[in-house]
Design a protein around this motif. Structure first.
Motif, PDB file in Angstrom:
ATOM      1  N   THR A  96      10.501  39.566  50.816  1.00 57.27           N
ATOM      2  CA  THR A  96      11.253  38.444  50.078  1.00 57.27           C
ATOM      3  C   THR A  96      10.448  37.144  50.023  1.00 57.27           C
ATOM      4  O   THR A  96      10.835  36.370  49.237  1.00 57.27           O
ATOM      5  CB  THR A  96      12.688  38.468  50.506  1.00 57.27           C
ATOM      6  N   GLY A  97       9.660  36.938  51.054  1.00 57.19           N
ATOM      7  CA  GLY A  97       9.165  35.659  51.368  1.00 57.19           C
ATOM      8  C   GLY A  97       9.894  34.705  51.949  1.00 57.19           C
ATOM      9  O   GLY A  97       9.953  33.549  52.375  1.00 57.19           O
ATOM     10  N   ARG A  98      11.471  35.149  52.547  1.00 55.16           N
ATOM     11  CA  ARG A  98      12.479  34.330  52.923  1.00 55.16           C
ATOM     12  C   ARG A  98      12.763  34.775  54.635  1.00 55.16           C
ATOM     13  O   ARG A  98      12.355  35.872  54.919  1.00 55.16           O
ATOM     14  CB  ARG A  98      13.838  34.408  52.532  1.00 55.16           C
ATOM     15  N   SER A  99      13.063  33.800  55.290  1.00 52.82           N
ATOM     16  CA  SER A  99      13.445  33.923  56.875  1.00 52.82           C
ATOM     17  C   SER A  99      14.695  33.482  57.253  1.00 52.82           C
ATOM     18  O   SER A  99      15.191  32.653  56.595  1.00 52.82           O
ATOM     19  CB  SER A  99      12.424  33.452  57.465  1.00 52.82           C
ATOM     20  N   VAL A 100      15.094  34.126  58.177  1.00 52.14           N
ATOM     21  CA  VAL A 100      16.343  33.700  58.833  1.00 52.14           C
ATOM     22  C   VAL A 100      16.402  33.841  60.448  1.00 52.14           C
ATOM     23  O   VAL A 100      15.712  34.702  60.816  1.00 52.14           O
ATOM     24  CB  VAL A 100      17.578  34.811  58.178  1.00 52.14           C
ATOM     25  N   LEU A 101      16.889  32.934  60.816  1.00 49.84           N
ATOM     26  CA  LEU A 101      17.158  32.779  62.411  1.00 49.84           C
ATOM     27  C   LEU A 101      18.539  33.261  62.656  1.00 49.84           C
ATOM     28  O   LEU A 101      19.612  32.745  61.934  1.00 49.84           O
ATOM     29  CB  LEU A 101      16.729  31.441  62.829  1.00 49.84           C
ATOM     30  N   LEU A 102      18.925  34.083  63.827  1.00 49.10           N
ATOM     31  CA  LEU A 102      20.060  34.478  63.807  1.00 49.10           C
ATOM     32  C   LEU A 102      20.390  34.315  65.265  1.00 49.10           C
ATOM     33  O   LEU A 102      19.605  34.587  66.168  1.00 49.10           O
ATOM     34  CB  LEU A 102      20.430  36.148  63.665  1.00 49.10           C
ATOM     35  N   ALA A 103      21.542  33.810  65.823  1.00 48.33           N
ATOM     36  CA  ALA A 103      21.993  33.418  67.029  1.00 48.33           C
ATOM     37  C   ALA A 103      23.533  33.334  67.124  1.00 48.33           C
ATOM     38  O   ALA A 103      24.319  33.267  66.248  1.00 48.33           O
ATOM     39  CB  ALA A 103      21.383  32.032  67.402  1.00 48.33           C
ATOM     40  N   CYS A 104      23.924  33.449  68.290  1.00 51.28           N
ATOM     41  CA  CYS A 104      25.249  33.156  68.855  1.00 51.28           C
ATOM     42  C   CYS A 104      25.410  31.858  69.270  1.00 51.28           C
ATOM     43  O   CYS A 104      24.625  31.415  70.065  1.00 51.28           O
ATOM     44  CB  CYS A 104      25.638  34.383  69.760  1.00 51.28           C
ATOM     45  N   PRO A 105      26.388  31.122  69.077  1.00 52.20           N
ATOM     46  CA  PRO A 105      26.629  29.698  69.613  1.00 52.20           C
ATOM     47  C   PRO A 105      26.817  29.796  71.046  1.00 52.20           C
ATOM     48  O   PRO A 105      27.169  30.600  71.442  1.00 52.20           O
ATOM     49  CB  PRO A 105      27.532  29.251  68.806  1.00 52.20           C
ATOM     50  N   ALA A 153      22.104  32.055  60.577  1.00 50.41           N
ATOM     51  CA  ALA A 153      23.130  32.650  60.717  1.00 50.41           C
ATOM     52  C   ALA A 153      23.773  32.924  62.094  1.00 50.41           C
ATOM     53  O   ALA A 153      22.978  32.981  63.134  1.00 50.41           O
ATOM     54  CB  ALA A 153      23.095  34.250  60.286  1.00 50.41           C
ATOM     55  N   LEU A 154      24.939  32.460  61.919  1.00 47.97           N
ATOM     56  CA  LEU A 154      25.631  32.316  63.405  1.00 47.97           C
ATOM     57  C   LEU A 154      26.722  33.263  63.623  1.00 47.97           C
ATOM     58  O   LEU A 154      27.622  33.577  62.626  1.00 47.97           O
ATOM     59  CB  LEU A 154      26.265  30.937  63.672  1.00 47.97           C
TER      60      LEU A 154
END
Length: 211
Positions: A96-105, A153-154
């Motif tokens: 998609t050419g898109r990126s996402v970082l995923l983490a828990c606070p 994304a959290l």
């Protein structure tokens, strides 16, 4: 004749009720390896409902803490064992050419649901950076800037963390201009007060059939 996701879910749930981690893992992994169930269906129709039911059991007192841990570790094993199929799915779709970082606070230790979300982004052609549980605020900001992600994304598993998460999200928005910040997780199934619709990611709508 292939098994349906309902049948697989019932078999896995029955194994977990008997505290048989090996049988639960084997049932789910063989369903994928045999082609009876694909990974998105396994996640959406088997693992997520099982995790929801286990969490509800813990909240209502019908499931003991150790049983919830046992079930979670079984699901984690399943996710790791089917990860090669996730990578194959990722290779089969255009990026998609898109990126996402995923983490828990900070202080959020439950990252399993977010891991499933990361894999679904992967299978939809996104570039993913999964940081996992209990990630300090400054580290999320540094990682997002360094990696140049389009979104963060959290996840929150309990409503007790939502006040702190609200502050966390507002700080991220201020510190990461141009980066979308999304939230999700079991906590939002019972409490969305103070959150905008666009902040609570609808994964099915965002990823469509691909994820």
């Amino acid at each position: 004749m292939g098994r349906t996701t309902d049948e697989v879910r019932r078999e896995v749930a029955a194994a977990l009720k008997e505290h048989d981690r090996a049988a639960a893992v084997r049932t789910a992994v063989e369903a994928v390896s045999s082609g009876a169930v694909d990974v998105p269906a396994l996640y959406r129709d088997v693992l997520v409902p099982l995790m929801h039911d286990t969490g509800e059991g813990w909240r209502t007192g019908t499931t003991k803490v150790w049983e919830e841990h046992l079930a979670s570790q079984a699901v984690r094993s399943i996710v790791e064992l089917v990860y090669p199929a996730v990578l194959k799915g990722k290779a089969d779709v255009p990026p998609t050419g898109r990126s996402v970082l995923l983490a828990c606070p900070p202080e959020e230790a439950h990252d399993l649901g977010l891991r499933l979300v990361a894999d679904r982004f992967d299978m939809a052609g996104w570039t993913t950076y999964f940081l996992g549980a209990d990630t300090p605020f400054d580290e999320v900001v540094d990682a997002a800037r360094t990696l140049g992600v389009d979104a963060v994304a959290l996840s929150s598993s309990t409503h007790f963390h939502l006040v702190a998460l609200r502050r966390h999200v507002d700080r991220l928005r201020a510190g990461l201009p141009g980066v979308e910040v999304w939230v999700g997780g079991p906590a939002f199934a019972v409490d969305r007060l103070g959150w905008r619709d666009e902040e609570i990611v609808d994964l099915d709508a965002l990823l469509g059939d691909a994820g």
